[in-house]
Design a protein around this motif. Structure first.
Motif, PDB file in Angstrom:
ATOM      1  N   ASN A 172       0.794  -1.233   0.000  1.00 21.45           N
ATOM      2  CA  ASN A 172       0.000   0.000   0.000  1.00 21.45           C
ATOM      3  C   ASN A 172       0.825   1.283   0.000  1.00 21.45           C
ATOM      4  OD1 ASN A 172       0.958  -0.255   2.639  1.00 21.45           O
ATOM      5  ND2 ASN A 172      -0.883   0.592   3.565  1.00 21.45           N
ATOM      6  N   LEU A 173       2.014   1.291   0.597  1.00 21.62           N
ATOM      7  CA  LEU A 173       2.734   2.552   0.760  1.00 21.62           C
ATOM      8  C   LEU A 173       4.230   2.356   0.617  1.00 21.62           C
ATOM      9  CD1 LEU A 173       4.250   2.535   3.776  1.00 21.62           C
ATOM     10  CD2 LEU A 173       1.925   2.861   4.570  1.00 21.62           C
ATOM     11  N   ARG A 174       4.919   3.476   0.469  1.00 22.49           N
ATOM     12  CA  ARG A 174       6.368   3.503   0.588  1.00 22.49           C
ATOM     13  C   ARG A 174       6.770   4.796   1.292  1.00 22.49           C
ATOM     14  NH1 ARG A 174       6.830   0.144  -4.099  1.00 22.49           N
ATOM     15  NH2 ARG A 174       7.831  -1.774  -3.347  1.00 22.49           N
ATOM     16  N   ILE A 175       7.809   4.702   2.092  1.00 22.45           N
ATOM     17  CA  ILE A 175       8.368   5.883   2.741  1.00 22.45           C
ATOM     18  C   ILE A 175       9.333   6.528   1.757  1.00 22.45           C
ATOM     19  CG2 ILE A 175       9.748   6.746   4.664  1.00 22.45           C
ATOM     20  CD1 ILE A 175       8.819   4.257   6.253  1.00 22.45           C
ATOM     21  N   VAL A 176       9.143   7.834   1.510  1.00 25.98           N
ATOM     22  CA  VAL A 176       9.964   8.510   0.509  1.00 25.98           C
ATOM     23  C   VAL A 176      10.843   9.611   1.106  1.00 25.98           C
ATOM     24  CG1 VAL A 176       8.529   7.958  -1.484  1.00 25.98           C
ATOM     25  CG2 VAL A 176       7.989   9.977  -0.098  1.00 25.98           C
ATOM     26  N   SER A 177      10.652   9.929   2.389  1.00 27.63           N
ATOM     27  CA  SER A 177      11.476  10.966   2.999  1.00 27.63           C
ATOM     28  C   SER A 177      11.294  10.966   4.505  1.00 27.63           C
ATOM     29  CB  SER A 177      11.087  12.349   2.456  1.00 27.63           C
ATOM     30  OG  SER A 177      11.854  13.379   3.058  1.00 27.63           O
TER      31      SER A 177
ATOM     32  N   VAL B 185       5.128  14.389  -9.613  1.00 29.85           N
ATOM     33  CA  VAL B 185       4.417  15.071  -8.529  1.00 29.85           C
ATOM     34  C   VAL B 185       5.067  14.741  -7.191  1.00 29.85           C
ATOM     35  CG1 VAL B 185       2.213  15.260  -7.280  1.00 29.85           C
ATOM     36  CG2 VAL B 185       2.227  15.149  -9.777  1.00 29.85           C
ATOM     37  N   VAL B 186       5.379  13.467  -6.998  1.00 28.83           N
ATOM     38  CA  VAL B 186       6.045  13.048  -5.758  1.00 28.83           C
ATOM     39  C   VAL B 186       7.377  13.778  -5.620  1.00 28.83           C
ATOM     40  CG1 VAL B 186       7.101  11.105  -4.544  1.00 28.83           C
ATOM     41  CG2 VAL B 186       4.895  10.809  -5.712  1.00 28.83           C
ATOM     42  N   GLU B 187       8.128  13.866  -6.717  1.00 28.45           N
ATOM     43  CA  GLU B 187       9.427  14.543  -6.649  1.00 28.45           C
ATOM     44  C   GLU B 187       9.262  16.037  -6.376  1.00 28.45           C
ATOM     45  OE1 GLU B 187      13.462  14.561  -9.363  1.00 28.45           O
ATOM     46  OE2 GLU B 187      12.262  12.736  -9.202  1.00 28.45           O
ATOM     47  N   ALA B 188       8.189  16.639  -6.905  1.00 29.78           N
ATOM     48  CA  ALA B 188       7.937  18.058  -6.637  1.00 29.78           C
ATOM     49  C   ALA B 188       7.621  18.289  -5.169  1.00 29.78           C
ATOM     50  CB  ALA B 188       6.783  18.556  -7.509  1.00 29.78           C
ATOM     51  N   VAL B 189       6.813  17.402  -4.572  1.00 32.95           N
ATOM     52  CA  VAL B 189       6.514  17.517  -3.143  1.00 32.95           C
ATOM     53  C   VAL B 189       7.798  17.354  -2.322  1.00 32.95           C
ATOM     54  CG1 VAL B 189       5.277  16.485  -1.193  1.00 32.95           C
ATOM     55  CG2 VAL B 189       4.115  16.755  -3.388  1.00 32.95           C
ATOM     56  N   LEU B 190       8.642  16.407  -2.720  1.00 34.63           N
ATOM     57  CA  LEU B 190       9.903  16.186  -2.018  1.00 34.63           C
ATOM     58  C   LEU B 190      10.832  17.397  -2.137  1.00 34.63           C
ATOM     59  CD1 LEU B 190      10.558  12.465  -2.986  1.00 34.63           C
ATOM     60  CD2 LEU B 190      10.072  13.348  -0.701  1.00 34.63           C
TER      61      LEU B 190
ATOM     62  N   ILE C 232      10.238  -1.187   2.028  1.00 31.70           N
ATOM     63  CA  ILE C 232       9.349  -0.155   2.566  1.00 31.70           C
ATOM     64  C   ILE C 232       9.788   1.246   2.149  1.00 31.70           C
ATOM     65  CG2 ILE C 232      10.554   0.113   4.782  1.00 31.70           C
ATOM     66  CD1 ILE C 232       7.787   0.378   6.111  1.00 31.70           C
ATOM     67  N   TYR C 233      11.082   1.396   1.827  1.00 26.48           N
ATOM     68  CA  TYR C 233      11.587   2.707   1.405  1.00 26.48           C
ATOM     69  C   TYR C 233      11.782   2.759  -0.109  1.00 26.48           C
ATOM     70  CZ  TYR C 233      12.855   3.839   6.253  1.00 26.48           C
ATOM     71  OH  TYR C 233      12.827   4.101   7.591  1.00 26.48           O
ATOM     72  N   ASP C 234      11.525   3.928  -0.685  1.00 25.02           N
ATOM     73  CA  ASP C 234      12.001   4.261  -2.027  1.00 25.02           C
ATOM     74  C   ASP C 234      12.564   5.675  -1.920  1.00 25.02           C
ATOM     75  OD1 ASP C 234      12.578   4.819  -4.631  1.00 25.02           O
ATOM     76  OD2 ASP C 234      10.668   4.107  -5.442  1.00 25.02           O
ATOM     77  N   LEU C 235      13.866   5.747  -1.724  1.00 27.61           N
ATOM     78  CA  LEU C 235      14.521   7.039  -1.513  1.00 27.61           C
ATOM     79  C   LEU C 235      15.183   7.583  -2.771  1.00 27.61           C
ATOM     80  CD1 LEU C 235      16.116   6.484   2.019  1.00 27.61           C
ATOM     81  CD2 LEU C 235      13.869   7.426   1.433  1.00 27.61           C
ATOM     82  N   ALA C 236      14.976   6.895  -3.906  1.00 29.27           N
ATOM     83  CA  ALA C 236      15.589   7.368  -5.150  1.00 29.27           C
ATOM     84  C   ALA C 236      15.115   8.775  -5.512  1.00 29.27           C
ATOM     85  CB  ALA C 236      15.314   6.387  -6.281  1.00 29.27           C
ATOM     86  N   PRO C 237      13.787   9.074  -5.440  1.00 25.71           N
ATOM     87  CA  PRO C 237      13.359  10.451  -5.762  1.00 25.71           C
ATOM     88  C   PRO C 237      13.959  11.483  -4.818  1.00 25.71           C
ATOM     89  CG  PRO C 237      11.484   8.943  -5.785  1.00 25.71           C
ATOM     90  CD  PRO C 237      12.628   8.196  -5.176  1.00 25.71           C
ATOM     91  N   LEU C 238      14.007  11.179  -3.518  1.00 23.23           N
ATOM     92  CA  LEU C 238      14.591  12.113  -2.556  1.00 23.23           C
ATOM     93  C   LEU C 238      16.071  12.340  -2.842  1.00 23.23           C
ATOM     94  CD1 LEU C 238      14.561  13.794   0.065  1.00 23.23           C
ATOM     95  CD2 LEU C 238      14.990  11.665   1.313  1.00 23.23           C
TER      96      LEU C 238
ATOM     97  N   ALA D 200      23.463  12.084  -0.311  1.00 16.27           N
ATOM     98  CA  ALA D 200      22.355  11.124  -0.332  1.00 16.27           C
ATOM     99  C   ALA D 200      22.130  10.565   1.068  1.00 16.27           C
ATOM    100  CB  ALA D 200      22.675   9.995  -1.305  1.00 16.27           C
ATOM    101  N   VAL D 201      20.917  10.057   1.293  1.00  8.99           N
ATOM    102  CA  VAL D 201      20.575   9.405   2.559  1.00  8.99           C
ATOM    103  C   VAL D 201      20.377   7.918   2.296  1.00  8.99           C
ATOM    104  CG1 VAL D 201      19.552  11.474   3.574  1.00  8.99           C
ATOM    105  CG2 VAL D 201      18.115   9.904   2.251  1.00  8.99           C
TER     106      VAL D 201
END
Length: 373
Positions: free
Chosen positions: A130-135, A265-270, A347-353, A364-365
């Motif tokens: 259902n979800l992924r943590i992005v930041s 959109v996700v990258e813009a929010v980030l 659970i994480y997708d930190l590529a956009p961040l 990078a984190v």
């Protein structure tokens, strides 16, 4: 003296799982989530091109100081609306994480700022779908505050009544784990045991504390500082339990289907989130003013200056999701009996961040080995 409002019966884990499944089937329109979510509207679009051609993105957050990033960044003309251009932002305000994850499942929000424990629980309940943590967003800002006339030390918690914001939320997990480390067993569902755990809305906890209905509470900011203003004492700042005083309090999560369909959109929010956090660190005085204006709008009234100052000192805005601490918090939840041993790989997708951080000249984190591959 006013009577303390009685709480409804607490649901079992089976009931909670059923509700989560039902939430995933509910239509987004008209989802109010009881008293735990309110429509906040959202800032006016800045104008210009719509990102990904999307008319609207729905974002969720809490009226807590630990959600400084959205409270400051989502103001009209703020960094997040600026990055979204002609794409409208609509918002929902939640009391605690389980309600926010329910809204995410129901597609009432596309992305939401939420604590680590509800994010992990939502991940586990959906089988990682259902979800992924992005930041990240915030570290710190949670404390155990007690009535100093009733509780004198950390060895004096047995037989007391302590509050948390909601069953299974991040502070609920922290309290149950800490009590267990002291040899105090509590039923994770009912809150009954050698110490009683009362689950109650953040906004109601200071009143219950003032009326003597609880002896203390493990709560986020600004509730912790409100309790201090009511005569409470910080018995334990949770920072003291973590290496270098850092632990994840607030993440930004996204629905997986939304991330797949609208990555820009996700990258813009980030990008807006990262720039907000940079601005907060550089302008703490003005940031507190914007934060208090948002709390007045979303919580009904601003914080007294002394409460705001104390609460703001206890948080640190951060883009780093502090993934290693989420792993440990998940282990705490499992040990407390709130969920089975979780499998968190993906659970994480930190590529956009990390793309955003690179563009901002920042390092990078890491996802601590829990990233989506």
């Amino acid at each position: 003296m006013p009577r303390i409002r009685a709480l409804p019966p607490r649901p079992s884990r089976r009931t909670l799982a059923a509700l989560a499944t039902l939430g995933a089937l509910l239509p987004a329109a008209g989802c109010g989530y009881g008293s735990k979510a309110v429509e906040s509207g959202g800032p006016a679009p800045v104008g210009g091109k719509k990102i990904d051609g999307l008319d609207e993105v729905k974002l969720g957050y809490f009226p807590n100081v630990t959600h400084a990033t959205p409270l400051v960044g989502l103001r009209s003309g703020g960094p997040i609306p600026r990055e979204l251009g002609g794409t409208k932002v609509s918002t929902q305000v939640f009391n605690a994480g389980p309600s926010a994850v329910e809204a995410l499942n129901a597609k009432a929000v596309d992305m939401t700022w939420v604590g680590p424990s509800p994010a992990v629980n939502g991940w586990v309940q959906s089988g990682g779908k259902n979800l992924r943590i992005v930041s990240g967003a915030t570290s710190g800002g949670a404390s155990l505050v007690v009535d100093p006339e009733k509780v004198t030390s950390l060895d004096d918690l047995k037989g007391k009544t302590l509050a948390t914001p909601q069953l299974g939320n991040t502070q609920d997990v922290a309290l149950l784990h800490h009590l267990r480390s002291k040899g105090i067993e509590v039923d994770p569902e009912t809150g009954k045991g050698a110490t009683s755990v009362l689950r109650q809305d953040n906004k109601e906890i200071p009143t219950t504390f003032r009326q003597g209905g609880i002896d203390g509470a493990w709560v986020p900011e600004p509730t912790a500082s409100k309790l201090v203003a009511e005569g409470g004492k910080v018995l334990l700042d949770e920072k003291k339990l973590w290496k270098e005083g850092k632990f994840v309090t607030t993440n930004l999560v996204v629905r997986q289907d939304f991330l797949k369909k609208h990555p820009d959109v996700v990258e813009a929010v980030l990008r807006g989130s990262v720039r907000t956090n940079t601005w907060i660190r550089s302008h703490p005085g003005t940031a507190k003013k914007h934060l208090n204006e948002a709390l007045q709008r979303d919580a009904g009234k601003p914080l007294p200056e002394d409460v705001l100052d104390a609460a703001f000192r206890r948080i640190e805005v951060t883009d780093d999701p502090l993934a290693a601490t989420l792993r440990k918090q998940a282990q705490h939840a499992a040990a407390a009996g709130l969920l089975k041993k979780p499998h968190l790989a993906g659970i994480y997708d930190l590529a956009p961040l990390n793309r955003v951080l690179e563009s901002e000249g920042r390092p990078a984190v890491t996802d601590a080995g829990l990233g989506h591959r």
